[in-house]
Each structure stands twice: as C-alpha cells, then as structure tokens.
Design an enzyme around this catalytic site. Structure first.
Site, PDB file in Angstrom:
ATOM      1  N   GLY A  74       0.876  -1.079  -0.087  1.00 18.36           N
ATOM      2  CA  GLY A  74       0.047   0.086   0.071  1.00 18.36           C
ATOM      3  C   GLY A  74       0.730   1.279   0.041  1.00 18.36           C
ATOM      4  N   SER A 201      -4.032  -2.676  -0.451  1.00 15.45           N
ATOM      5  CA  SER A 201      -2.777  -3.652   0.284  1.00 15.45           C
ATOM      6  C   SER A 201      -3.349  -4.881   0.575  1.00 15.45           C
ATOM      7  CB  SER A 201      -2.061  -3.118   1.445  1.00 15.45           C
ATOM      8  OG  SER A 201      -1.204  -3.702   1.921  1.00 15.45           O
ATOM      9  N   HIS A 203      -2.441  -7.431   2.385  1.00 16.33           N
ATOM     10  CA  HIS A 203      -2.389  -8.086   3.699  1.00 16.33           C
ATOM     11  C   HIS A 203      -3.528  -7.565   4.679  1.00 16.33           C
ATOM     12  CE1 HIS A 203      -0.043  -5.006   6.423  1.00 16.33           C
ATOM     13  NE2 HIS A 203       0.076  -4.594   5.240  1.00 16.33           N
ATOM     14  N   THR A 239      10.263  -8.034 -11.951  1.00 11.90           N
ATOM     15  CA  THR A 239       9.447  -9.413 -12.167  1.00 11.90           C
ATOM     16  C   THR A 239       8.368  -9.430 -11.446  1.00 11.90           C
ATOM     17  OG1 THR A 239      11.593 -10.087 -13.078  1.00 11.90           O
ATOM     18  CG2 THR A 239       9.739 -11.876 -12.315  1.00 11.90           C
ATOM     19  N   CYS A 327       5.590   5.416  20.060  1.00  8.60           N
ATOM     20  CA  CYS A 327       6.556   5.561  21.102  1.00  8.60           C
ATOM     21  C   CYS A 327       7.926   5.470  20.622  1.00  8.60           C
ATOM     22  CB  CYS A 327       6.337   4.497  22.226  1.00  8.60           C
ATOM     23  SG  CYS A 327       7.595   4.111  23.388  1.00  8.60           S
TER      24      CYS A 327
HETATM   25  N1  PLP Z   1      -2.493   3.191   4.288  1.00 10.93           N
HETATM   26  C1  PLP Z   1      -3.133   2.616   5.420  1.00 10.93           C
HETATM   27  C2  PLP Z   1      -4.417   3.384   5.816  1.00 10.93           C
HETATM   28  C3  PLP Z   1      -2.747   1.546   6.016  1.00 10.93           C
HETATM   29  O1  PLP Z   1      -3.638   1.194   7.154  1.00 10.93           O
HETATM   30  C4  PLP Z   1      -1.622   0.908   5.708  1.00 10.93           C
HETATM   31  C5  PLP Z   1      -1.200  -0.320   6.422  1.00 10.93           C
HETATM   32  O2  PLP Z   1      -0.360  -0.515   6.987  1.00 10.93           O
HETATM   33  C6  PLP Z   1      -0.828   1.201   4.697  1.00 10.93           C
HETATM   34  C7  PLP Z   1      -1.457   2.473   3.807  1.00 10.93           C
HETATM   35  C8  PLP Z   1       0.553   0.870   4.273  1.00 10.93           C
HETATM   36  O3  PLP Z   1       0.236  -0.425   3.446  1.00 10.93           O
HETATM   37  P1  PLP Z   1       1.444  -1.481   3.432  1.00 10.93           P
HETATM   38  O4  PLP Z   1       1.761  -1.943   4.693  1.00 10.93           O
HETATM   39  O5  PLP Z   1       0.882  -2.512   2.354  1.00 10.93           O
HETATM   40  O6  PLP Z   1       2.587  -0.705   3.016  1.00 10.93           O
END
Ligand code: PLP
Length: 408
Positions: A74, A201, A203, A239, A327
């Site tokens: 993301g 993203s 995950h 790739t 933190c």
């Molecule tokens: N944007 C938001 C709102 C997210 O919650 C996250 C999560 O980590 C990201 C971007 C970044 O995604 P990634 O961990 O795949 O780089």
C-alpha cells in the site's frame, strides 16, 4: 482462556492469511516457477494466472483489469500515485491531503515539502470527520492532486470520498484515495466513486504482506515510480511477485463472496464489544464518529492509564490489540490522528484500537470483556492520579518502554 490461543483484535494492522489463499499460492512457490515474461509455454502459463488474478482484483473494485497495477504494498501505491501526478504535471507543485493519513502518505508528503513542493494537511473535526468546504477551498490552480484516505486505520472513520472526488473533478484536479482499510468492509466501485487513483494492500484482506495494487483510471496520465522492465504494461518495473499476486486474486474473490454477511456479523461483534467496554469500565470514551466508520474498528480512550501498559497486560492474557500512539525511545508520542481530532496528549496516550476480522468469534469478544475491566482496574490502582483527576491527566506507565510504532 485456551492455552496458546491468540485472541487477535488487530486486523487493521494485518490479517491472517486465509488457508484458501495459501492453497492458491503454493503451486507458484513450487512447480510453476517460470518467468511470466518468457516466450515459452512454461512462462506464459504463469502469465495467464497473473491475468486471472488481475481480473479478480479488478472485479473487487469494479474496475477494468487494464486499470490495475500490481505493486509491492500500500505504501508504494500511495507514493506512486502522488509521484505520478507531480511528474506528469510539472507546473503543478501543490498537494492536498489530510493530517490523519497513514504515514505512507504523510511521510512522503513531508519528503516532498523538503524538495520544495507545497502540501496542505487538512485538519479534522473532533469526531475525525473532514470539512469538505475547507477541502474545496484549499484546492489551488497549482494543485496537482488531492490525496485523501477513505477509511482511517486508527479510528475507522470514513471520509465522503464520492463528494471529494466530485469536487476534484469539478476543479480539474486528480484525486487519489488510500483505500487500504476498506476492502472486505465496504463495497468498492471505482466508477461510482469517481477517483483517478486508488491504493489497496493485500495483507489487510487475508493475503500475504508485500503485495498491493494501484488503480489508475483509464486515460489518466501515468508516470512509473519503479522504473525498469516493461512489466505491468510498462507502468511498474520488476519481475512480478507471482505467488503473491495469485494469492491477492484469491483473497479478492473470498472478500467479495463474504462482504454483506461478514460485515453484519463483525459489526455485531464490534458493537457488543464497544458497548460493554464503555458500559463496564468507567472513564472510557469512544474516539471517532460512531456511525460513519468501517464495521470492524473501535478506538477507545481509557483515562488514567497508558495504552502501552494495557497492551502489555493484554499480551500476557494472549490478546493482541494496538495503541494509537507511537513510542520512540522511551518518550511516548501521542497518535497524530487522535491529536488532530483534538484529544489531549494524556487521553491520546491512553487510547487502544480494537479491530476485528473474519476469524473473530463471539467467544473472543467474551474473553476480552472478561479480561479487560479487571486489567484496567489493576492499572488504575497503581496510577498516581486515577481518581483525583478527570480527563486522563495521569498514567500508570509501562516499566519496560520499548520502541514501537502503530502498525497498520
Ligand atoms: N494506508 C493505510 C490506511 C494503512 O492502514 C496501511 C497499513 O499498514 C498502509 C497504507 C500501508 O500499507 P502497506 O503495509 O501494504 O505498505
């Protein structure tokens, strides 16, 4: 408590990879290892699976498969969208975003500021919502792109993206949304939404970490961010990460199949959890708009205690959640999201995000509700100011403060 069981309430940070997704990926980690760009059949057949995954993720957001660029995450998708808007419109050096974006956007915008670009970080209201008129007024003739997240990762608050995209269109400005926290939680239809770019993203959607996508609306000028080979129709070199792309496709299929029913179930669990926490534990407060938020997220401030102490004790009970604070080296920085909503540092530092997902059950919520009140009472009993102040002025601080940032 089941010995060894993880009670996972941190699905906005990441999600468990679905067994169906693992199964779909395995052939591409073993026998089907050809390069999809190769001329021979052994490679070409792999390219066919990328095509099919592209169709599946496109279907999830109601896009044309040609509008999908697979990325590594993301963060890359967000960076790529803003980068493309600036590089393809060199005369425009202004970006509009918000103060509550994920660091994947904020840090990139701060980097741009150091390079001489101008960035407007829009403020938010106390419930985390955005003033749409202020957004409109902040767009200038030299604005290259408006980049506003759809759902906030800390509070779940939803921004009115359709309205924002309509404003951008009327002003002839590109519109990007970080929709990383949205799939599986809200329906995504890019045509209805009207944005030019959208980031996802995998995950957060029961697929592995390290794979994402950027939707680029057809006929939008696009300048690659990762420059190299001609992969992704020349829009992203490198790739292809075949197993992960295939896994992302399978996860998209599963998310679409379960959208309505799963959300009703998860919303029910979340609402019961939240109502009981707020009811059973005094001096607690929900952060963020109650209605306009994704169904799985609840962010709660616990006055007179540090989130870090709560998280450590939850961890001992096998419960995973996260704080809204970052933190660094022993000094707790309150969450930039909660701070932008006007929470004082003490209240922001005592806030916890609970985010549910497909694998959460009613028993998980029961267990959390059984553990949390006594745990907070124990921490407040050793808090020097609990009972003497209102508004979370004092804290029981974790002894072993360690470096961490809010995940997801
Ligand atoms: N944007 C938001 C709102 C997210 O919650 C996250 C999560 O980590 C990201 C971007 C970044 O995604 P990634 O961990 O795949 O780089």
């Amino acid at each position: 408590m089941d010995a060894g069981k993880i009670y996972y309430f941190d699905n906005n940070a990441t999600t468990r990879v679905a067994p169906e997704v693992v199964e779909a990926m395995l052939p591409f980690l073993s026998e089907q290892w050809g390069n999809p760009s190769s001329m021979y059949q052994f490679g070409k057949s792999v390219a066919g699976h990328i095509k099919s995954a592209r169709e599946k993720v496109a279907a999830l957001i109601h896009a044309d498969p040609r509008e999908i660029i697979f990325t590594s995450c993301g963060t890359e998708s967000n960076n790529s969208a803003i980068h493309s808007a600036l590089v393809s419109q060199p005369g425009k050096r202004h970006v509009v975003t918000t103060a509550v974006e994920h660091s994947a956007n904020i840090k990139f915008c701060e980097f741009l500021q150091k390079r001489g670009y101008e960035v407007t970080f829009l403020p938010v209201e106390s419930d985390g919502s955005i003033d749409i008129h202020l957004l409109e007024k902040s767009i200038r003739p030299d604005t290259a792109i408006v980049s506003v997240m759809w759902a906030n990762n800390e509070t779940g608050v939803i921004f009115p993206l359709e309205e924002i995209a309509a404003i951008c269109r009327s002003k002839g400005v590109l519109c990007h949304t970080d929709a990383v926290q949205v799939p599986g939680k809200l329906k995504i239809d890019v045509a209805e939404l009207g944005v030019d770019f959208l980031s996802l993203s995998a995950h957060k959607l029961h697929a592995p970490k390290g794979i994402g996508l950027l939707y680029v609306k057809r006929r939008t000028r696009y300048q690659p961010y990762v420059i190299g080979g001609g992969q992704e129709h020349g829009r992203r070199g490198g790739t292809e990460n075949v197993p992960y792309i295939v896994g992302f496709g399978r996860a998209a299929e599963l998310a679409m199949a379960g959208l309505a029913d799963e959300n009703t179930r998860i919303r029910g669990l979340r609402d019961r959890m939240e109502k009981n926490i707020l009811g059973a534990i005094p001096n607690t407060l929900r952060n963020g708009n109650r209605e306009s938020r994704v169904p799985n997220t609840s962010n709660i401030a616990f006055d007179f205690v540090e989130a870090e102490s709560i998280l450590l004790m939850l961890d001992q009970a096998g419960i995973c959640a996260s704080s809204g604070s970052a933190c660094t080296t022993g000094s707790l920085d309150p969450s930039h999201v909660l701070t932008a909503m006007g929470l004082g540092p003490a209240r922001a530092r005592g806030s916890i995000r609970f985010s549910l997902g497909s694998y959460n059950t009613a028993e998980d919520v029961d267990y959390l509700l059984e553990q949390l009140p006594s745990l907070i009472a124990k921490l407040r009993a050793v808090s020097p100011t609990a009972g003497t102040h209102h508004g979370g002025a004092g804290h029981a601080h974790a002894k072993h403060s360690k470096k961490h940032t809010v995940a997801g």
